[in-house]
Design a protein around this motif. Sequence first.
Motif, PDB file in Angstrom:
ATOM      1  N   PRO A   1      32.406  85.946  85.063  1.00 51.17           N
ATOM      2  CA  PRO A   1      31.812  85.671  86.381  1.00 51.17           C
ATOM      3  C   PRO A   1      30.296  85.863  86.348  1.00 51.17           C
ATOM      4  CG  PRO A   1      33.658  87.199  86.560  1.00 51.17           C
ATOM      5  CD  PRO A   1      33.376  87.021  85.104  1.00 51.17           C
ATOM      6  N   ALA A   2      29.601  85.044  87.123  1.00 53.58           N
ATOM      7  CA  ALA A   2      28.140  85.096  87.167  1.00 53.58           C
ATOM      8  C   ALA A   2      27.628  85.939  88.337  1.00 53.58           C
ATOM      9  CB  ALA A   2      27.575  83.686  87.262  1.00 53.58           C
ATOM     10  N   ALA A   3      28.533  86.424  89.179  1.00 51.02           N
ATOM     11  CA  ALA A   3      28.130  87.204  90.356  1.00 51.02           C
ATOM     12  C   ALA A   3      29.288  88.125  90.740  1.00 51.02           C
ATOM     13  CB  ALA A   3      27.749  86.269  91.508  1.00 51.02           C
ATOM     14  N   ASN A   4      29.325  88.561  91.982  1.00 50.11           N
ATOM     15  CA  ASN A   4      30.310  89.529  92.440  1.00 50.11           C
ATOM     16  C   ASN A   4      31.600  88.844  92.904  1.00 50.11           C
ATOM     17  OD1 ASN A   4      31.571  91.845  93.244  1.00 50.11           O
ATOM     18  ND2 ASN A   4      30.386  92.086  95.128  1.00 50.11           N
ATOM     19  N   TYR A   5      32.407  88.400  91.944  1.00 50.47           N
ATOM     20  CA  TYR A   5      33.710  87.796  92.209  1.00 50.47           C
ATOM     21  C   TYR A   5      34.547  87.907  90.941  1.00 50.47           C
ATOM     22  CZ  TYR A   5      31.907  83.764  89.639  1.00 50.47           C
ATOM     23  OH  TYR A   5      31.389  82.945  88.673  1.00 50.47           O
TER      24      TYR A   5
ATOM     25  N   SER B   1      38.483  80.517  90.475  1.00 51.96           N
ATOM     26  CA  SER B   1      37.151  80.364  91.066  1.00 51.96           C
ATOM     27  C   SER B   1      36.460  79.134  90.506  1.00 51.96           C
ATOM     28  CB  SER B   1      36.300  81.600  90.758  1.00 51.96           C
ATOM     29  OG  SER B   1      36.839  82.743  91.368  1.00 51.96           O
TER      30      SER B   1
ATOM     31  N   PRO C   1      24.798  75.805  91.858  1.00 50.19           N
ATOM     32  CA  PRO C   1      24.181  76.883  91.087  1.00 50.19           C
ATOM     33  C   PRO C   1      23.539  76.389  89.792  1.00 50.19           C
ATOM     34  CG  PRO C   1      26.349  77.554  91.876  1.00 50.19           C
ATOM     35  CD  PRO C   1      26.191  76.088  92.199  1.00 50.19           C
TER      36      PRO C   1
ATOM     37  N   GLU D   1      30.834  71.336  90.142  1.00 48.18           N
ATOM     38  CA  GLU D   1      31.596  72.587  90.113  1.00 48.18           C
ATOM     39  C   GLU D   1      33.003  72.261  90.618  1.00 48.18           C
ATOM     40  OE1 GLU D   1      31.626  77.116  91.993  1.00 48.18           O
ATOM     41  OE2 GLU D   1      29.814  75.882  92.162  1.00 48.18           O
TER      42      GLU D   1
END
Length: 155
Positions: free
Chosen positions: A22-26, A39, A141, A147
């Motif tokens: 993951p690239a972030a908070n997920y 995701s 992103p 995506e």
Amino acid sequence: MTGRIEARLAELGIELPAAPAPAANYVPWVRSGDLVFVSGQIAKEGDRLILGKLGANMEIDAGMRAARACALNLLAQLKTACGGDLDRVTRVVKLTGYVNAAPDFENHPIVMNGASDLMAEVFGPEIGAHARAAVGVPSLPLGVAVEVEGVFEIR
């Protein structure tokens, strides 16, 4: 023993990438009952992002290849969710694709065929046929072209 889906991937000459972190908070996927929600996976081949805006600096064929790359990353995440056994997949339920597009671009569904076609090639028409949405957006992103997120049924 190689599973049916692994054999099909080999027959198609496809080697799945490692499941991207993951690239972030997920989290990359969540299982709820028999459903796995993966995701959104951005257009990336190896370490290279597939950048572009459809209808501005990217052609439809390149967008379809970007959507296919997203689908390969979806399958990599799904394989992890299935404990390494893609034969557990009983249905590709739904794909949602976001296409980085110029305001007058209207061929989002064609771009998303890159992901949909891969699911049909890998899982066959009964398991691979799915509901779908293809949405044009003004940006994604890191400037990626596409995506794709997915919902899958597993046993």
